[in-house]
Design an enzyme around this catalytic site. Structure first.
Site, PDB file in Angstrom:
ATOM      1  N   ARG A  74       0.936  -1.382  -0.040  1.00  0.00           N
ATOM      2  CA  ARG A  74       0.150   0.154   0.030  1.00  0.00           C
ATOM      3  C   ARG A  74       0.898   1.332  -0.028  1.00  0.00           C
ATOM      4  O   ARG A  74       0.511   2.092   0.871  1.00  0.00           O
ATOM      5  CB  ARG A  74      -1.088   0.109   0.970  1.00  0.00           C
ATOM      6  CG  ARG A  74      -1.801  -1.224   1.146  1.00  0.00           C
ATOM      7  CD  ARG A  74      -3.057  -1.339  -0.033  1.00  0.00           C
ATOM      8  NE  ARG A  74      -3.864  -2.207   0.195  1.00  0.00           N
ATOM      9  CZ  ARG A  74      -3.495  -3.458  -0.195  1.00  0.00           C
ATOM     10  NH1 ARG A  74      -2.334  -3.637  -1.020  1.00  0.00           N
ATOM     11  NH2 ARG A  74      -4.424  -4.171  -0.170  1.00  0.00           N
ATOM     12  N   SER A  97     -10.911  -0.616   3.080  1.00  0.00           N
ATOM     13  CA  SER A  97     -10.215  -0.794   4.445  1.00  0.00           C
ATOM     14  C   SER A  97      -9.713   0.825   4.771  1.00  0.00           C
ATOM     15  O   SER A  97      -9.171   1.377   4.055  1.00  0.00           O
ATOM     16  CB  SER A  97      -9.134  -1.518   3.921  1.00  0.00           C
ATOM     17  OG  SER A  97      -9.550  -2.585   3.733  1.00  0.00           O
ATOM     18  N   GLU A 120      -5.027   3.867   5.903  1.00  0.00           N
ATOM     19  CA  GLU A 120      -4.654   3.564   4.494  1.00  0.00           C
ATOM     20  C   GLU A 120      -4.858   4.779   3.470  1.00  0.00           C
ATOM     21  O   GLU A 120      -4.279   4.813   2.618  1.00  0.00           O
ATOM     22  CB  GLU A 120      -5.412   2.062   3.926  1.00  0.00           C
ATOM     23  CG  GLU A 120      -5.070   1.711   2.612  1.00  0.00           C
ATOM     24  CD  GLU A 120      -5.834   0.560   1.953  1.00  0.00           C
ATOM     25  OE1 GLU A 120      -5.896  -0.239   2.724  1.00  0.00           O
ATOM     26  OE2 GLU A 120      -6.541   0.569   1.083  1.00  0.00           O
TER      27      GLU A 120
HETATM   28  C1  FAD Z   1     -15.670  -0.511  -1.631  1.00  0.00           C
HETATM   29  C2  FAD Z   1     -14.215  -0.235  -1.665  1.00  0.00           C
HETATM   30  C3  FAD Z   1     -13.364  -1.423  -1.587  1.00  0.00           C
HETATM   31  C4  FAD Z   1     -11.779  -1.079  -1.999  1.00  0.00           C
HETATM   32  N1  FAD Z   1     -11.138  -2.133  -1.981  1.00  0.00           N
HETATM   33  C5  FAD Z   1      -9.838  -1.956  -2.282  1.00  0.00           C
HETATM   34  C6  FAD Z   1      -8.967  -2.716  -2.403  1.00  0.00           C
HETATM   35  O1  FAD Z   1      -9.527  -4.190  -2.393  1.00  0.00           O
HETATM   36  N2  FAD Z   1      -7.774  -2.765  -2.544  1.00  0.00           N
HETATM   37  C7  FAD Z   1      -7.044  -1.612  -2.373  1.00  0.00           C
HETATM   38  O2  FAD Z   1      -5.843  -1.361  -2.751  1.00  0.00           O
HETATM   39  N3  FAD Z   1      -7.863  -0.469  -2.422  1.00  0.00           N
HETATM   40  C8  FAD Z   1      -9.318  -0.709  -2.095  1.00  0.00           C
HETATM   41  N4  FAD Z   1     -10.148   0.508  -1.942  1.00  0.00           N
HETATM   42  C9  FAD Z   1      -9.514   1.837  -1.882  1.00  0.00           C
HETATM   43  C10 FAD Z   1      -9.594   2.529  -3.264  1.00  0.00           C
HETATM   44  O3  FAD Z   1     -10.283   1.964  -4.371  1.00  0.00           O
HETATM   45  C11 FAD Z   1      -8.004   2.722  -4.019  1.00  0.00           C
HETATM   46  O4  FAD Z   1      -7.095   2.894  -3.383  1.00  0.00           O
HETATM   47  C12 FAD Z   1      -8.186   3.466  -5.381  1.00  0.00           C
HETATM   48  O5  FAD Z   1      -6.929   3.080  -5.921  1.00  0.00           O
HETATM   49  C13 FAD Z   1      -8.553   4.911  -5.081  1.00  0.00           C
HETATM   50  O6  FAD Z   1      -8.708   5.559  -6.376  1.00  0.00           O
HETATM   51  P1  FAD Z   1      -9.501   6.967  -6.699  1.00  0.00           P
HETATM   52  O7  FAD Z   1      -9.276   7.195  -8.060  1.00  0.00           O
HETATM   53  O8  FAD Z   1     -10.933   6.708  -5.922  1.00  0.00           O
HETATM   54  O9  FAD Z   1      -8.248   7.591  -5.639  1.00  0.00           O
HETATM   55  P2  FAD Z   1      -8.626   8.819  -4.866  1.00  0.00           P
HETATM   56  O10 FAD Z   1      -9.618   8.656  -3.552  1.00  0.00           O
HETATM   57  O11 FAD Z   1      -9.543   9.865  -5.623  1.00  0.00           O
HETATM   58  O12 FAD Z   1      -7.349   9.349  -4.352  1.00  0.00           O
HETATM   59  C14 FAD Z   1      -6.375   8.643  -3.525  1.00  0.00           C
HETATM   60  C15 FAD Z   1      -4.993   9.362  -3.497  1.00  0.00           C
HETATM   61  O13 FAD Z   1      -4.588   9.130  -4.832  1.00  0.00           O
HETATM   62  C16 FAD Z   1      -4.129  10.590  -5.201  1.00  0.00           C
HETATM   63  N5  FAD Z   1      -4.353  10.565  -6.571  1.00  0.00           N
HETATM   64  C17 FAD Z   1      -5.695  10.136  -7.168  1.00  0.00           C
HETATM   65  N6  FAD Z   1      -5.377  10.230  -8.826  1.00  0.00           N
HETATM   66  C18 FAD Z   1      -4.282  10.806  -8.878  1.00  0.00           C
HETATM   67  C19 FAD Z   1      -3.363  11.065  -9.961  1.00  0.00           C
HETATM   68  N7  FAD Z   1      -3.857  10.939 -11.195  1.00  0.00           N
HETATM   69  N8  FAD Z   1      -2.126  11.459  -9.738  1.00  0.00           N
HETATM   70  C20 FAD Z   1      -1.297  11.695  -8.664  1.00  0.00           C
HETATM   71  N9  FAD Z   1      -2.380  11.436  -7.325  1.00  0.00           N
HETATM   72  C21 FAD Z   1      -3.330  10.920  -7.624  1.00  0.00           C
HETATM   73  C22 FAD Z   1      -5.002  11.646  -4.435  1.00  0.00           C
HETATM   74  O14 FAD Z   1      -4.565  12.845  -4.546  1.00  0.00           O
HETATM   75  C23 FAD Z   1      -5.164  10.928  -3.013  1.00  0.00           C
HETATM   76  O15 FAD Z   1      -3.951  11.119  -2.487  1.00  0.00           O
HETATM   77  C24 FAD Z   1     -11.424   0.132  -1.784  1.00  0.00           C
HETATM   78  C25 FAD Z   1     -12.302   1.340  -1.786  1.00  0.00           C
HETATM   79  C26 FAD Z   1     -13.759   0.973  -1.595  1.00  0.00           C
HETATM   80  C27 FAD Z   1     -14.721   2.203  -1.513  1.00  0.00           C
END
Ligand code: FAD
Length: 346
Positions: free
Chosen positions: A168, A241, A338
């Site tokens: 992570r 998580s 996380e």
């Molecule tokens: C129901 C559920 C289940 C999940 N299961 C998992 C799992 O199994 N495994 C896991 O690892 N995670 C899981 N997650 C967490 C999440 O889905 C991941 O961390 C995902 O990668 C976040 O993507 P996002 O586009 O929503 O990022 P955001 O929440 O929008 O951003 C997260 C971080 O990334 C940065 N960021 C986003 N896009 C960029 C970019 N293009 N350039 C630079 N920085 C950027 C943001 O500034 C922030 O710091 C889960 C979440 C939910 C709601």
């Protein structure tokens, strides 16, 4: 969006984070091209103020309003850019939904991402915390990450070894604010190398009567398990998580296991360390299903904080701190979030 961007002042963020908490961005900017992004980065309110990049908002808790502009990258192209008999390199723009990317690769007959099905969020965010599930991490398949330096507008290409992927974690997470990830390239195999020895996959396939599964079968089985275990953010706000599984010295893990024989302990990236199950620690402190107002812990999973409707980010953060304090007191183990907390310090 004919100039490649669109803006909104005092933009509501409630529908733009999977916790569904209320927050406002002073300026919301949607950008569709790298050229437009380079231009946006020269605007004084972006260049001179802290800004936030957001993908699907599924790994963020707005405990307060972001101070500056919020940038959403919207380019959504996926294509194969290189291929041989054995592998293909798939390139996805940052704005592609991760789950769509997984399904697209499976439809091409490419293998590797099947265990990472149904993770919310975007391709651009996947390398940030090296998303992982069911014994697989996205970083294993990364060929390159392209990131724009906000200070110069220049795009830099990072090969897998330069991304410093860990559990992570990645250099992009550690160097937050210095990378705007614009594209992700993944190296995937035409031949299956299925990983079935993780929590319930083999059993789910057996229950479906599948004895020689394809990557798509594995993805479908995992999607079924995930749907049963994790609350759907469309119905119950959450960010998956909330905490990372804590990594501790092996001696600490062994001492804990002697006192608590049921505590699940896993291998960590380094031989002298072990990974503990945060869900088990939280559950053992009695939090599963807890609710304070609209802030709660899911009934189905102790690691998942949920918004039953009107919880604020600050209320969810307060609950998370209470959970972490109780684990610290009972097990002397520190939990770390996380996800990224905005508007407060963890
Ligand atoms: C129901 C559920 C289940 C999940 N299961 C998992 C799992 O199994 N495994 C896991 O690892 N995670 C899981 N997650 C967490 C999440 O889905 C991941 O961390 C995902 O990668 C976040 O993507 P996002 O586009 O929503 O990022 P955001 O929440 O929008 O951003 C997260 C971080 O990334 C940065 N960021 C986003 N896009 C960029 C970019 N293009 N350039 C630079 N920085 C950027 C943001 O500034 C922030 O710091 C889960 C979440 C939910 C709601």
């Amino acid at each position: 969006m004919n100039q490649g961007f669109r803006t909104q002042r005092d933009a509501p963020l409630r529908g733009r984070n999977t916790f569904g908490v209320t927050a406002h961005a002073p300026l919301w900017i949607e950008v569709t091209t790298p050229e437009a992004l380079a231009g946006v980065l020269t605007w004084p309110e972006v260049r001179d103020e802290p800004f936030l990049v957001i993908g699907g908002g599924s790994n963020i808790l707005f405990a307060g309003d972001p101070q500056g502009a919020v940038i959403s990258l919207r380019a959504r192209d996926i294509r194969i850019v290189e291929q041989s008999d054995q592998h293909a390199v798939v390139r996805a723009d940052a704005g592609v939904r991760w789950h769509d990317l997984v399904q697209w690769t499976l439809r091409q007959g490419l293998n590797g991402l099947e265990n990472l099905v149904l993770i919310p969020g975007t391709a651009g965010a996947a390398p940030i915390q090296n998303i992982g599930a069911y014994g697989t991490e996205a970083g294993e398949f990364v060929h390159a990450v392209e990131s724009m330096d906000p200070a110069t507008g220049r795009v830099r290409r990072f090969r897998q070894a330069e991304c410093d992927f860990a559990y992570r974690d990645s250099r992009f997470k550690r160097e937050a604010g210095r990378h705007l990830i614009v594209a992700l390239e993944l190296r995937l195999s035409w031949r299956p190398r299925l990983r079935l020895n993780y929590a319930g996959i083999a059993q789910a396939l057996e229950a479906a009567g599948i004895d020689s599964p394809s990557a798509q079968d594995v993805a479908d089985a995992i999607a079924g398990i995930r749907r049963a275990k994790l609350p759907d953010p469309e119905r119950l706000g959450n960010a998956g998580s909330f905490f990372k599984n804590p990594i501790v010295p092996t001696a600490v893990a062994e001492a804990l296991q002697e006192r608590f024989p049921d505590l699940p302990v896993f291998a960590a990236n380094r031989p002298e360390q072990r990974k503990l199950s945060a869900a088990w620690l939280i559950d053992a402190c009695g939090w599963k299903g807890h609710r304070t107002g609209d802030a709660g812990i899911a009934d189905s999973h102790a690691l998942v904080l949920v918004n039953h409707g009107q919880a604020s980010g600050a209320e969810l953060l307060d609950l998370a701190r209470r959970v972490a304090d109780s684990v610290q007191q009972r097990f002397d183990v520190m939990l770390e979030p996380e996800l990224r907390v905005i508007g407060a310090v963890w």
